[in-house]
Scaffold this active site. Structure first.
Site, PDB file in Angstrom:
ATOM      1  N   GLN A  51     -14.656  35.697 -37.468  1.00  0.00           N
ATOM      2  CA  GLN A  51     -14.371  34.116 -37.929  1.00  0.00           C
ATOM      3  C   GLN A  51     -13.081  33.052 -37.668  1.00  0.00           C
ATOM      4  O   GLN A  51     -13.343  31.651 -37.230  1.00  0.00           O
ATOM      5  CB  GLN A  51     -14.314  34.634 -39.368  1.00  0.00           C
ATOM      6  CG  GLN A  51     -15.497  34.692 -40.549  1.00  0.00           C
ATOM      7  CD  GLN A  51     -15.318  34.046 -41.463  1.00  0.00           C
ATOM      8  OE1 GLN A  51     -14.717  35.064 -42.385  1.00  0.00           O
ATOM      9  NE2 GLN A  51     -15.336  32.719 -42.605  1.00  0.00           N
ATOM     10  N   LEU A  89     -15.257  30.637 -45.601  1.00  0.00           N
ATOM     11  CA  LEU A  89     -15.098  28.897 -44.493  1.00  0.00           C
ATOM     12  C   LEU A  89     -15.209  29.065 -44.018  1.00  0.00           C
ATOM     13  O   LEU A  89     -14.999  28.097 -43.194  1.00  0.00           O
ATOM     14  CB  LEU A  89     -13.276  30.105 -44.516  1.00  0.00           C
ATOM     15  CG  LEU A  89     -12.222  30.838 -45.853  1.00  0.00           C
ATOM     16  CD1 LEU A  89     -10.792  30.895 -45.461  1.00  0.00           C
ATOM     17  CD2 LEU A  89     -12.016  29.352 -46.540  1.00  0.00           C
ATOM     18  N   GLU A 131     -17.666  39.723 -46.491  1.00  0.00           N
ATOM     19  CA  GLU A 131     -16.721  40.539 -45.293  1.00  0.00           C
ATOM     20  C   GLU A 131     -17.728  40.913 -44.464  1.00  0.00           C
ATOM     21  O   GLU A 131     -17.813  40.756 -43.328  1.00  0.00           O
ATOM     22  CB  GLU A 131     -15.318  40.091 -45.419  1.00  0.00           C
ATOM     23  CG  GLU A 131     -14.534  39.249 -45.913  1.00  0.00           C
ATOM     24  CD  GLU A 131     -14.768  37.882 -45.382  1.00  0.00           C
ATOM     25  OE1 GLU A 131     -14.957  38.016 -44.688  1.00  0.00           O
ATOM     26  OE2 GLU A 131     -14.710  37.141 -46.730  1.00  0.00           O
TER      27      GLU A 131
HETATM   28 NI    NI Z   1     -17.345  34.609 -45.033  1.00  0.00          NI
END
Ligand code: NI
Length: 150
Positions: A51, A89, A131
């Site tokens: 990410q 996010l 995650e």
């Molecule tokens: Ni995520």
């Protein structure tokens, strides 16, 4: 420490399988520190290295139980099921309903390469599963029954 840019859905980085971490060095520690700072700023529950554009198997999770770093994590056992809302996010402004295991046991390494295990349940288990999916190029929107605007 530094805030890193969070890659958004549509960027193919999020769809790649991350590589194992092999060097438990200063570069990894800076990455983990930056991920922690970025997660805190974004007020999220977890963040995976891809990410922030780094294809390495490292994640951070920040939940009621505390702040955790997992390097080369894998689920070794899981039990039960829970269905609930989650967000990401990298998928701003949306949330979705996803089924996850109620409990998971994971094996991982800490930032120094020491092998560890951990058991988690409830939202902590959900955050870990979310995650770990990022490390294999999987997003929650792939699994969600419902996705809506947050
Ligand atoms: Ni995520």
């Amino acid at each position: 420490m530094a805030i890193r840019n969070v890659v958004q859905v549509g960027d193919e980085t999020l769809r790649k399988v991350s590589f194992p971490v092999e060097a438990f060095d200063e570069k990894l520690h800076v990455l983990l520190d930056d991920m922690k700072e970025t997660l805190r700023k974004e007020e999220g529950a977890g963040l995976a290295a891809p990410q922030v554009g780094v294809l390495r198997r490292a994640v951070v999770v920040d939940v009621e139980e505390g702040f955790f770093e997992f390097v080369n994590p894998r689920i070794v056992s899981q039990k039960g099921e829970q269905t609930g809302w989650e967000g990401c996010l990298s998928v701003r402004g949306k949330r979705g309903v996803v089924s996850r295991p109620m409990k998971v046991k994971i094996a991982y390494q800490d930032r120094y390469g020491n092998p560890q295990t951990l058991q988690a349940k409830g939202f902590f288990a959900r955050a870990i599963c979310h995650e770990l999916d990022h490390l294999d190029g999987v997003l929650y929107i792939d699994k969600a029954e419902v996705v809506e605007r947050d």
